[in-house]
Design an enzyme around this catalytic site. Structure first.
Site, PDB file in Angstrom:
ATOM      1  N   ASP A 178      56.923  48.324 100.475  1.00  6.63           N
ATOM      2  CA  ASP A 178      56.478  48.308 101.869  1.00  6.63           C
ATOM      3  C   ASP A 178      55.608  47.094 102.200  1.00  6.63           C
ATOM      4  O   ASP A 178      54.806  47.142 103.142  1.00  6.63           O
ATOM      5  CB  ASP A 178      55.708  49.598 102.199  1.00  6.63           C
ATOM      6  CG  ASP A 178      56.608  50.827 102.144  1.00  6.63           C
ATOM      7  OD1 ASP A 178      57.821  50.680 102.365  1.00  6.63           O
ATOM      8  OD2 ASP A 178      56.092  51.932 101.859  1.00  6.63           O
ATOM      9  N   ASP A 214      37.540  37.959  74.901  1.00  3.70           N
ATOM     10  CA  ASP A 214      36.152  38.427  74.961  1.00  3.70           C
ATOM     11  C   ASP A 214      35.982  39.739  75.725  1.00  3.70           C
ATOM     12  O   ASP A 214      34.865  40.066  76.152  1.00  3.70           O
ATOM     13  CB  ASP A 214      35.235  37.366  75.583  1.00  3.70           C
ATOM     14  CG  ASP A 214      34.936  36.214  74.629  1.00  3.70           C
ATOM     15  OD1 ASP A 214      35.305  36.324  73.438  1.00  3.70           O
ATOM     16  OD2 ASP A 214      34.343  35.214  75.063  1.00  3.70           O
ATOM     17  N   LYS A 268      59.493  40.506  86.166  1.00  2.00           N
ATOM     18  CA  LYS A 268      59.570  41.948  86.432  1.00  2.00           C
ATOM     19  C   LYS A 268      58.529  42.296  87.494  1.00  2.00           C
ATOM     20  O   LYS A 268      57.342  42.436  87.201  1.00  2.00           O
ATOM     21  CB  LYS A 268      59.288  42.769  85.175  1.00  2.00           C
ATOM     22  CG  LYS A 268      60.314  42.580  84.053  1.00  2.00           C
ATOM     23  CD  LYS A 268      59.856  41.567  83.066  1.00  2.00           C
ATOM     24  CE  LYS A 268      60.736  41.614  81.824  1.00  2.00           C
ATOM     25  NZ  LYS A 268      60.691  40.350  81.062  1.00  2.00           N
ATOM     26  N   LYS A 270      53.240  42.801  76.987  1.00  6.66           N
ATOM     27  CA  LYS A 270      52.581  41.541  76.648  1.00  6.66           C
ATOM     28  C   LYS A 270      51.192  41.521  77.264  1.00  6.66           C
ATOM     29  O   LYS A 270      51.038  41.790  78.463  1.00  6.66           O
ATOM     30  CB  LYS A 270      53.367  40.341  77.182  1.00  6.66           C
ATOM     31  CG  LYS A 270      54.766  40.166  76.598  1.00  6.66           C
ATOM     32  CD  LYS A 270      55.812  40.760  77.469  1.00  6.66           C
ATOM     33  CE  LYS A 270      57.208  40.462  76.904  1.00  6.66           C
ATOM     34  NZ  LYS A 270      58.265  41.222  77.579  1.00  6.66           N
ATOM     35  N   HIS A 329      57.301  46.221  73.895  1.00 12.18           N
ATOM     36  CA  HIS A 329      57.808  45.159  74.765  1.00 12.18           C
ATOM     37  C   HIS A 329      56.715  44.618  75.676  1.00 12.18           C
ATOM     38  O   HIS A 329      56.887  43.588  76.328  1.00 12.18           O
ATOM     39  CB  HIS A 329      58.978  45.699  75.598  1.00 12.18           C
ATOM     40  CG  HIS A 329      59.725  44.657  76.356  1.00 12.18           C
ATOM     41  ND1 HIS A 329      59.762  44.625  77.741  1.00 12.18           N
ATOM     42  CD2 HIS A 329      60.477  43.607  75.942  1.00 12.18           C
ATOM     43  CE1 HIS A 329      60.497  43.616  78.135  1.00 12.18           C
ATOM     44  NE2 HIS A 329      60.948  42.973  77.076  1.00 12.18           N
ATOM     45  N   HIS A 370      63.320  36.018  84.324  1.00 15.09           N
ATOM     46  CA  HIS A 370      62.669  36.904  83.370  1.00 15.09           C
ATOM     47  C   HIS A 370      61.535  37.697  84.022  1.00 15.09           C
ATOM     48  O   HIS A 370      60.802  38.433  83.366  1.00 15.09           O
ATOM     49  CB  HIS A 370      62.127  36.091  82.180  1.00 15.09           C
ATOM     50  CG  HIS A 370      61.881  36.897  80.952  1.00 15.09           C
ATOM     51  ND1 HIS A 370      60.615  37.216  80.511  1.00 15.09           N
ATOM     52  CD2 HIS A 370      62.735  37.464  80.073  1.00 15.09           C
ATOM     53  CE1 HIS A 370      60.700  37.940  79.402  1.00 15.09           C
ATOM     54  NE2 HIS A 370      61.975  38.108  79.113  1.00 15.09           N
TER      55      HIS A 370
END
Length: 513
Positions: free
Chosen positions: A416, A187, A411, A182, A180, A409
């Protein structure tokens, strides 16, 4: 009668068990035969690439530090990928859960093929679940001598949905594990990590009336890019990552015809218009460096490849997240499109809230989510979290004249006001226990402040419902038309969604993880 029924059920269970065992053993033998050769990141050569020339002075001026920048706008996310592909001179190493062959997907495929034509080595690792049906494009790319495509944990049956479905069901214990994470690496000098897949939804290129995804990535430049490359190599060389040709061993594609299609799809009027608007006259130097911050406090977070085999030989990314959440002293802010914490996650967050740490969660509303079955599981956790003192917000941005809302979408985990984790990891049981996930943890003050401001913007009354509890009932408070509105059932969700989410919420399965 009952004994006959039990006999039939026992026989069916034994038959399924036997068939599953045969499928898994056959898959294991196939994986051993079909795995590709071990390949590693390319070392820097004697000739500097354009990205080397651009980044060498920056890194020399910031010795030992890493440069990072938030990528919060969808068009900027496309520009970063397109321009680094255009400037790459040595290698492109890419991992994606979804790569859609749509307007932006074809454009980036064209950029990759152009890089391969220049001599750039391309390694593209895709999760197999979302490739089926698009194999031809990736098979064609794989015929280029400088392009290699591998599929993660693939099913052998291609092109026939019945056989494919049977193989998946009988081998569920293996095929349920997906990559999952990405990452886009150019380079070995620039890495882009986060939650975005490749497709119009994630780059703000959808047609009128369709939804876009609200997401976040981070650009990484500096010594820690080598760590990302090492993670890529570990996944690329895992026995579950198979060369695409092992699944279509005798399949050939007319490359001339594919090149024409690639040129036509990537350079039509809509594609050209979008690309001009996304790049906005900027070059790679501007896109990569205009918001760059330098810090000595960056850590690459990645699940070990053995997680894909169900083996816990070392810490998983979820362990790091649990520790970071539990260590918070004042505040935890969570943004996750899918929130199904299970008993352990619920206990961690509830304990924090009960001891006075402010816990604030933003997830999709039933009106905005693309997986309302997951929302049904999430709904069972609202009351206990609210009772513990947590604050809940459900994403519901304005419709902008269409019948659909944009999708959350993103995450992001904020601790703190000082530390952020940005990546592909949802706060749900799949990310926690099954999927391979990637992310970055950093303490850079301006970067964290930018993410805190984004959180505040996303939970504003016109963008999200504030969920509270009055007695035994939940209340959704928002702002519509400049007025404060309260709803006593999940707002602006159709009957089908409400009923499906309710029924799934009654299932006990997710509570046992």
């Amino acid at each position: 009668m009952i004994s006959v029924f039990l006999g039939w059920m026992t026989g069916l269970a034994l038959l399924l068990y036997s068939a599953s065992t045969v499928v898994l053993r056959s898959s294991a033998r196939f994986l051993e035969r079909a795995r590709g050769p071990v390949e590693l990141k390319l070392p820097r050569g004697d000739v500097a690439t354009p990205l080397d020339t651009l980044l060498d002075p920056l890194e020399a001026a910031n010795p030992g530090l890493d440069g990072i920048a938030n990528v919060l706008e969808n068009t900027d996310a496309f520009a970063v990928r397109a321009l680094t592909a255009t400037e790459a001179g040595r290698s492109l190493d890419l991992i994606y859960y979804i790569w859609s062959t749509d307007l932006t997907g074809w454009q980036l495929l064209a950029d990759i093929m152009a890089a391969a034509d220049r001599g750039v080595r391309v390694r593209l690792l895709l999760d197999d679940v979302n490739v089926q049906g698009f194999d031809l494009a990736f098979l064609a790319m794989n015929q280029h001598p400088n392009v290699q495509v591998r599929l993660f944990n693939p099913i052998r049956n291609r092109g026939h949905w019945v056989r494919r479905g049977m193989e998946f069901v009988l081998g569920l214990s293996r095929f349920n594990r997906r990559i999952h994470g990405k990452v886009w690496i150019a380079d070995g000098r620039v890495a882009v990590l986060g939650g975005r897949n490749v497709g119009d939804t994630y780059f703000g290129a959808t047609a009128a009336g369709a939804r876009n995804a609200h997401d976040a990535d981070v650009i990484l430049i500096g010594p820690k890019v080598a760590d990302v490359e090492d993670v890529f190599d570990s996944y690329w060389n895992l026995g579950l990552s198979l060369p695409i040709l092992t699944l279509w061993p005798r399949f050939k594609i007319n490359m001339r015809r594919f090149r024409k299609k690639l040129a036509r799809r990537s350079a039509n009027t809509k594609a050209r218009r979008y690309r001009i608007e996304a790049l906005a006259g900027r070059d790679a130097a501007q896109v990569l460096t205009e918001r760059l911050r330098w810090t000595d406090n960056v850590e690459v977070l990645a699940d070990p490849p053995e997680k894909a085999l169900g083996q816990r030989v070392g810490p998983w990314l979820s362990d790091t997240l649990t520790e970071a959440i539990a260590a918070a002293q004042h505040e935890v802010r969570l943004i996750t499109p899918y929130f199904v914490p299970g008993a352990e996650g619920l206990a961690v967050l509830s304990d924090l809230a009960k001891r006075g740490v402010q816990v604030r969660l933003l997830t999709n509303s039933l009106a905005s989510t693309d997986l309302f079955a997951v929302h049904g599981a999430y709904s069972t956790y609202r009351a206990p979290l609210l009772a513990a003192g947590a604050q809940l917000y459900e994403y519901a941005p304005p419709r902008n004249g269409t019948s659909k809302r944009d999708l959350l979408h993103t995450k992001i985990f904020l601790f703190d006001g000082k530390t952020a984790i940005v990546g592909s990891h949802n706060f749900d049981l799949r990310s926690w226990n099954i999927n391979i996930e990637l992310g970055l943890r950093f303490d850079q003050p301006e970067m964290v402040a930018e993410l805190m401001a984004m959180f505040d913007k996303d939970i504003a009354p016109h963008c999200a419902y504030s969920v509270t509890q009055q007695g035994r009932r939940l209340v959704w408070t928002s702002e519509r038309g400049g007025k404060t509105v309260q709803d006593w059932t999940e707002p602006e969700a159709g009957t089908t969604r409400l009923l499906t989410a309710f029924l799934i919420g009654k299932l006990p399965l997710h509570r046992h993880f």
